[in-house]
Design an enzyme around this catalytic site. Sequence first.
Site, mmCIF file in Angstrom:
data_model
loop_
_atom_site.group_PDB
_atom_site.id
_atom_site.type_symbol
_atom_site.label_atom_id
_atom_site.label_comp_id
_atom_site.label_asym_id
_atom_site.label_seq_id
_atom_site.Cartn_x
_atom_site.Cartn_y
_atom_site.Cartn_z
ATOM 1 N N CYS A 2 5.925 3.351 -3.256
ATOM 2 C CA CYS A 2 5.751 1.942 -2.866
ATOM 3 C C CYS A 2 6.635 1.153 -3.801
ATOM 4 C CB CYS A 2 4.278 1.629 -3.445
ATOM 5 S SG CYS A 2 3.931 -0.260 -2.747
ATOM 6 N N LEU A 3 7.175 0.083 -2.867
ATOM 7 C CA LEU A 3 8.142 -0.715 -3.487
ATOM 8 C C LEU A 3 7.781 -1.808 -4.559
ATOM 9 C CD1 LEU A 3 10.077 -2.021 -0.487
ATOM 10 C CD2 LEU A 3 10.905 -0.232 -2.002
ATOM 11 N N HIS A 28 -2.556 -2.565 1.784
ATOM 12 C CA HIS A 28 -1.810 -3.466 1.081
ATOM 13 C C HIS A 28 -2.510 -4.900 1.815
ATOM 14 C CE1 HIS A 28 1.401 -2.105 -1.235
ATOM 15 N NE2 HIS A 28 1.711 -1.497 -0.444
#
Length: 172
Positions: A94-95, A140
């Site tokens: 995940c960034l 998210h």
Amino acid sequence: MTVRPILTAPDPRLQAVSTDVETVTDEIRTLVDDMADSMYAADGIGLAAIQIGVASRVLVIDLDQKEGKKNPIGYINPKIIWASEETAVFEEGCLSVPEIWDDVERPARIKCEYLDRDGKKQTLEADGLLATCLQHEMDHLNGVLFIDHLSRLKKSMAVRKLTKAKKLKETA
Ligand code: NI
């Protein structure tokens, strides 16, 4: 089109529950474009609006870019309407969770509804990487990160690593 900075964990903003978009306006289309640019700049395949600090239920995903072409798809107010009992395991990253990758088990196939960038309702059946990616990004929107799916031990190790990395970056 603007590349916006991506929030990294631990950050309380990433735990926010995002709210539905009421109308798909030019402002939302600009948000989708900025999200796509921010995602490409960070070498990602998916991004949720909250990752650039906007608590709206908007995602962008592009799984085709590896072949050299860009085709970002915006998903507005995405909702899972069906999920298979069969599961699949993918190694996720995940960034907002830099330098950490781990296996996560999720339903292998899902059906979801969303609005496209013209505000039209779409239905999509997904499997494979797209199914995982959609579920990861939709998490998210509910303030959930992929490390929240790991064992308590693995998660606490990840949080410790992220906290340390953030402190190092701040003092650098
Ligand atoms: Ni993510």
